[in-house]
Design a protein around this motif. Structure first.
Motif, PDB file in Angstrom:
ATOM      1  N   CYS A  73      37.738  70.722 -30.608  1.00  0.00           N
ATOM      2  CA  CYS A  73      36.413  71.176 -31.048  1.00  0.00           C
ATOM      3  C   CYS A  73      35.354  70.101 -30.829  1.00  0.00           C
ATOM      4  CB  CYS A  73      36.447  71.628 -32.506  1.00  0.00           C
ATOM      5  SG  CYS A  73      34.842  72.232 -33.108  1.00  0.00           S
ATOM      6  N   ALA A  74      35.357  69.069 -31.696  1.00  0.00           N
ATOM      7  CA  ALA A  74      34.233  68.127 -31.701  1.00  0.00           C
ATOM      8  C   ALA A  74      34.031  67.436 -30.371  1.00  0.00           C
ATOM      9  CB  ALA A  74      34.449  67.085 -32.810  1.00  0.00           C
ATOM     10  N   PHE A  75      35.112  66.907 -29.799  1.00  0.00           N
ATOM     11  CA  PHE A  75      34.954  66.126 -28.568  1.00  0.00           C
ATOM     12  C   PHE A  75      34.538  67.001 -27.401  1.00  0.00           C
ATOM     13  CE2 PHE A  75      38.088  62.581 -30.072  1.00  0.00           C
ATOM     14  CZ  PHE A  75      37.144  62.156 -30.992  1.00  0.00           C
ATOM     15  N   GLN A  76      35.125  68.207 -27.274  1.00  0.00           N
ATOM     16  CA  GLN A  76      34.720  69.054 -26.154  1.00  0.00           C
ATOM     17  C   GLN A  76      33.305  69.606 -26.355  1.00  0.00           C
ATOM     18  OE1 GLN A  76      37.151  72.506 -25.415  1.00  0.00           O
ATOM     19  NE2 GLN A  76      36.800  73.400 -27.433  1.00  0.00           N
ATOM     20  N   THR A  77      32.890  69.758 -27.611  1.00  0.00           N
ATOM     21  CA  THR A  77      31.530  70.251 -27.854  1.00  0.00           C
ATOM     22  C   THR A  77      30.490  69.229 -27.401  1.00  0.00           C
ATOM     23  OG1 THR A  77      32.239  71.613 -29.724  1.00  0.00           O
ATOM     24  CG2 THR A  77      29.913  71.019 -29.621  1.00  0.00           C
ATOM     25  N   GLY A  78      30.641  67.989 -27.845  1.00  0.00           N
ATOM     26  CA  GLY A  78      29.676  66.965 -27.453  1.00  0.00           C
ATOM     27  C   GLY A  78      29.704  66.669 -25.973  1.00  0.00           C
ATOM     28  N   ALA A  79      30.898  66.496 -25.431  1.00  0.00           N
ATOM     29  CA  ALA A  79      31.014  66.160 -24.011  1.00  0.00           C
ATOM     30  C   ALA A  79      30.597  67.320 -23.126  1.00  0.00           C
ATOM     31  CB  ALA A  79      32.445  65.747 -23.695  1.00  0.00           C
ATOM     32  N   GLY A  80      31.010  68.537 -23.480  1.00  0.00           N
ATOM     33  CA  GLY A  80      30.649  69.694 -22.668  1.00  0.00           C
ATOM     34  C   GLY A  80      29.155  69.914 -22.619  1.00  0.00           C
ATOM     35  N   THR A  81      28.479  69.660 -23.732  1.00  0.00           N
ATOM     36  CA  THR A  81      27.030  69.839 -23.761  1.00  0.00           C
ATOM     37  C   THR A  81      26.340  68.882 -22.801  1.00  0.00           C
ATOM     38  OG1 THR A  81      27.132  70.581 -26.066  1.00  0.00           O
ATOM     39  CG2 THR A  81      24.997  69.842 -25.247  1.00  0.00           C
ATOM     40  N   VAL A  82      26.832  67.655 -22.727  1.00  0.00           N
ATOM     41  CA  VAL A  82      26.232  66.683 -21.805  1.00  0.00           C
ATOM     42  C   VAL A  82      26.628  66.981 -20.361  1.00  0.00           C
ATOM     43  CG1 VAL A  82      26.196  64.256 -21.121  1.00  0.00           C
ATOM     44  CG2 VAL A  82      26.041  64.881 -23.532  1.00  0.00           C
ATOM     45  N   LEU A  83      27.917  67.133 -20.119  1.00  0.00           N
ATOM     46  CA  LEU A  83      28.401  67.211 -18.743  1.00  0.00           C
ATOM     47  C   LEU A  83      28.095  68.542 -18.068  1.00  0.00           C
ATOM     48  CD1 LEU A  83      31.906  65.547 -19.254  1.00  0.00           C
ATOM     49  CD2 LEU A  83      29.809  64.480 -18.369  1.00  0.00           C
ATOM     50  N   ASP A  84      28.125  69.639 -18.842  1.00  0.00           N
ATOM     51  CA  ASP A  84      28.026  70.952 -18.210  1.00  0.00           C
ATOM     52  C   ASP A  84      26.772  71.738 -18.585  1.00  0.00           C
ATOM     53  OD1 ASP A  84      30.463  70.468 -17.010  1.00  0.00           O
ATOM     54  OD2 ASP A  84      31.613  71.440 -18.596  1.00  0.00           O
ATOM     55  N   VAL A  85      26.247  71.547 -19.799  1.00  0.00           N
ATOM     56  CA  VAL A  85      25.054  72.299 -20.207  1.00  0.00           C
ATOM     57  C   VAL A  85      23.787  71.592 -19.748  1.00  0.00           C
ATOM     58  CG1 VAL A  85      23.767  73.253 -22.150  1.00  0.00           C
ATOM     59  CG2 VAL A  85      26.276  73.285 -22.191  1.00  0.00           C
ATOM     60  N   LEU A  86      23.660  70.296 -20.061  1.00  0.00           N
ATOM     61  CA  LEU A  86      22.446  69.547 -19.726  1.00  0.00           C
ATOM     62  C   LEU A  86      22.547  68.809 -18.399  1.00  0.00           C
ATOM     63  CD1 LEU A  86      21.568  68.069 -23.239  1.00  0.00           C
ATOM     64  CD2 LEU A  86      20.409  69.934 -22.044  1.00  0.00           C
ATOM     65  N   ALA A  87      23.661  68.195 -18.134  1.00  0.00           N
ATOM     66  CA  ALA A  87      23.910  67.451 -16.895  1.00  0.00           C
ATOM     67  C   ALA A  87      22.804  66.458 -16.559  1.00  0.00           C
ATOM     68  CB  ALA A  87      24.123  68.421 -15.729  1.00  0.00           C
ATOM     69  N   PRO A  88      22.448  65.543 -17.484  1.00  0.00           N
ATOM     70  CA  PRO A  88      21.434  64.528 -17.170  1.00  0.00           C
ATOM     71  C   PRO A  88      21.995  63.463 -16.238  1.00  0.00           C
ATOM     72  CG  PRO A  88      22.369  64.103 -19.327  1.00  0.00           C
ATOM     73  CD  PRO A  88      22.988  65.387 -18.845  1.00  0.00           C
ATOM     74  N   GLY A  89      21.077  62.789 -15.538  1.00  0.00           N
ATOM     75  CA  GLY A  89      21.495  61.758 -14.588  1.00  0.00           C
ATOM     76  C   GLY A  89      20.806  60.436 -14.832  1.00  0.00           C
ATOM     77  N   ALA A  90      20.859  59.580 -13.839  1.00  0.00           N
ATOM     78  CA  ALA A  90      20.372  58.208 -13.981  1.00  0.00           C
ATOM     79  C   ALA A  90      18.871  58.129 -14.228  1.00  0.00           C
ATOM     80  CB  ALA A  90      20.734  57.414 -12.729  1.00  0.00           C
ATOM     81  N   SER A  91      18.116  59.106 -13.767  1.00  0.00           N
ATOM     82  CA  SER A  91      16.669  59.069 -13.955  1.00  0.00           C
ATOM     83  C   SER A  91      16.225  59.799 -15.228  1.00  0.00           C
ATOM     84  CB  SER A  91      15.973  59.708 -12.749  1.00  0.00           C
ATOM     85  OG  SER A  91      16.350  61.069 -12.609  1.00  0.00           O
ATOM     86  N   ASP A  92      17.186  60.268 -16.017  1.00  0.00           N
ATOM     87  CA  ASP A  92      16.882  61.066 -17.196  1.00  0.00           C
ATOM     88  C   ASP A  92      17.051  60.262 -18.483  1.00  0.00           C
ATOM     89  OD1 ASP A  92      16.337  63.527 -15.850  1.00  0.00           O
ATOM     90  OD2 ASP A  92      18.484  63.794 -15.533  1.00  0.00           O
ATOM     91  N   SER A  93      16.632  60.878 -19.586  1.00  0.00           N
ATOM     92  CA  SER A  93      16.830  60.298 -20.909  1.00  0.00           C
ATOM     93  C   SER A  93      17.482  61.341 -21.808  1.00  0.00           C
ATOM     94  CB  SER A  93      15.495  59.845 -21.507  1.00  0.00           C
ATOM     95  OG  SER A  93      14.546  60.904 -21.505  1.00  0.00           O
ATOM     96  N   LEU A  94      18.304  60.868 -22.720  1.00  0.00           N
ATOM     97  CA  LEU A  94      19.000  61.745 -23.663  1.00  0.00           C
ATOM     98  C   LEU A  94      18.866  61.157 -25.057  1.00  0.00           C
ATOM     99  CD1 LEU A  94      21.049  64.088 -24.337  1.00  0.00           C
ATOM    100  CD2 LEU A  94      22.854  62.381 -23.989  1.00  0.00           C
ATOM    101  N   VAL A  95      18.451  61.986 -26.004  1.00  0.00           N
ATOM    102  CA  VAL A  95      18.403  61.595 -27.411  1.00  0.00           C
ATOM    103  C   VAL A  95      19.378  62.472 -28.177  1.00  0.00           C
ATOM    104  CG1 VAL A  95      16.969  61.263 -29.446  1.00  0.00           C
ATOM    105  CG2 VAL A  95      15.978  60.942 -27.165  1.00  0.00           C
ATOM    106  N   VAL A  96      20.264  61.829 -28.932  1.00  0.00           N
ATOM    107  CA  VAL A  96      21.256  62.550 -29.733  1.00  0.00           C
ATOM    108  C   VAL A  96      20.891  62.365 -31.198  1.00  0.00           C
ATOM    109  CG1 VAL A  96      23.686  62.777 -30.336  1.00  0.00           C
ATOM    110  CG2 VAL A  96      23.025  62.222 -27.979  1.00  0.00           C
ATOM    111  N   TYR A  97      20.636  63.466 -31.865  1.00  0.00           N
ATOM    112  CA  TYR A  97      20.275  63.456 -33.278  1.00  0.00           C
ATOM    113  C   TYR A  97      21.523  63.771 -34.096  1.00  0.00           C
ATOM    114  CZ  TYR A  97      15.515  63.633 -31.460  1.00  0.00           C
ATOM    115  OH  TYR A  97      14.339  63.351 -30.790  1.00  0.00           O
ATOM    116  N   GLY A  98      22.009  62.752 -34.825  1.00  0.00           N
ATOM    117  CA  GLY A  98      23.237  62.887 -35.579  1.00  0.00           C
ATOM    118  C   GLY A  98      24.420  62.422 -34.768  1.00  0.00           C
TER     119      GLY A  98
END
Length: 374
Positions: A172-197
């Motif tokens: 649950c927890a690990f695939q939720t956080g990782a999946g959101t980054v890797l597959d939903v948002l897919a940010p790269g080197a020129s991007d920024s990501l803020v994680v709340y919580g």
């Protein structure tokens, strides 16, 4: 169907009550089910939030949805899962409805029935006590128990080299956080990501962001201990309570060069979600993952005029049959370093684990049964 057996469960007798231990009967597996001996189970915020909000008629109940264990019995119709297999358990999905086939298993048309009601589709429960039903089947497992009934759709066979006392949170927890980054948002080197919580889901998102090479990463939390963990993943820690006269929105925009391109909320707090959206740059994206607020408001002009996107995601849009082996492979290669945030507790200390994770003293508690348990 094989006869029931006695097993031990951590049970909740009424809404918001503490976990206590009880002996119950667990069914033998039906032809399309498997019986798993649980070795360890992750404790997730969802276990606690659902415990505290379900109506009294849905108790007594067994929670737990990040189980890892060993298959002990297999129904006659089950293929690809064998007695002795090491497995991680995840959420259920029918895998045949329109939601499953077009959107993915997290959007199954039958999600509520399969994961939340506390019984099988025919109304029967997998657990009984003194002849009375005990609600189980939480995420198709209810793995705060020594033995559980699960089904092939939420049983993921893993390599026995993996330590079962550490890998339950991948369900649950690990695939939720990782999946959101890797597959939903897919940010790269020129991007920024803020994680709340930055609990377990947030830390998994940070670990994935580091692997993805995201250019700027910020972690927002009120717990100094968790911010220290986030900093170890390369995130700039940000405590809103320490900002003084500055606003959280202004500080995030300062750190991200005008606004974040991507953001994740794991808090479920309405005011935080609004600020997270306001902190985005034009056409930035926010994914809401946390359970909590029934409603939250947004700055409508800001969202519309800046083309911002605010959306939800179930389990990071992950298919557990694919994502769990993928992440375990990444972890084995050193590309998804989350083991350090796991703190194990003996199952008998479940209420202490609840206290510790609620206070922010630990990131991801995992409850472990003793080796000599029956």
């Amino acid at each position: 169907m094989p006869p029931p057996r006695r097993t031990t469960v951590a049970i909740v007798e009424s809404p918001g009550a503490p976990f206590t231990f009880a002996e119950v009967n667990v069914d033998g597996p039906r032809p399309d089910e498997v019986l798993v001996r649980i070795v360890a189970t992750g404790l997730c915020h969802t276990d606690l939030s659902v415990r505290d909000t379900l109506p009294a008629e849905m108790f007594p109940r067994v929670f737990g949805h990040e189980g890892a264990g060993v298959v002990e019995e297999v129904g006659d119709e089950v293929a690809g899962i064998n007695v002795g297999d090491h497995v991680v358990l995840s959420f259920r999905a029918c895998r045949s409805c329109g939601g499953c086939t077009t959107l993915g298993p997290g959007y199954c048309d039958n999600t509520v029935v399969l994961n939340y009601l506390g019984f099988r589709e025919d109304g029967s429960t997998t657990y009984t006590r003194d002849g009375a039903p005990v609600h189980g089947s939480f995420f198709g497992q209810s793995s705060f128990a020594r033995h559980v009934i699960a089904t092939p759709d939420n049983v993921v066979v893993v390599d026995p080299q993996h330590d079962l006392t550490r890998i339950g949170p991948y369900g649950c927890a690990f695939q939720t956080g990782a999946g959101t980054v890797l597959d939903v948002l897919a940010p790269g080197a020129s991007d920024s990501l803020v994680v709340y919580g930055v609990g377990a889901v947030g830390i998994a998102a940070l670990a994935a962001a580091r692997t993805a090479g995201v250019g700027t990463v910020v972690a927002v939390d009120l717990q100094p201990e968790r911010l220290a963990v986030a900093a170890a993943y390369g995130a700039t820690p940000l405590d809103p309570a320490a900002l003084g006269d500055s606003s959280l929105v202004d500080r995030v925009k300062e750190l991200t060069g005008g606004g974040a391109s991507h953001a994740i909320d794991t808090t479920g707090v309405a005011s935080v979600i609004k600020q997270a959206a306001q902190s985005l740059r034009p056409r930035g994206q926010l994914v809401v993952l946390g359970l909590g607020a029934e409603e939250f408001s947004l700055d409508a002009v800001d969202v519309m005029m800046n083309g911002k996107v605010v959306r939800g995601s179930v389990e990071g849009d992950s298919d557990p049959q694919e994502m769990i082996p993928r992440l375990l492979g990444m972890a084995a290669a050193g590309d998804f370093a989350v083991d350090s945030v796991v703190t194990t507790y003996p199952f008998e200390s479940i209420n202490l684990a609840v206290e510790d994770v609620t206070a922010g003293r630990v990131v991801k508690p995992v409850l472990v049964w003793p080796d000599d348990a029956d």
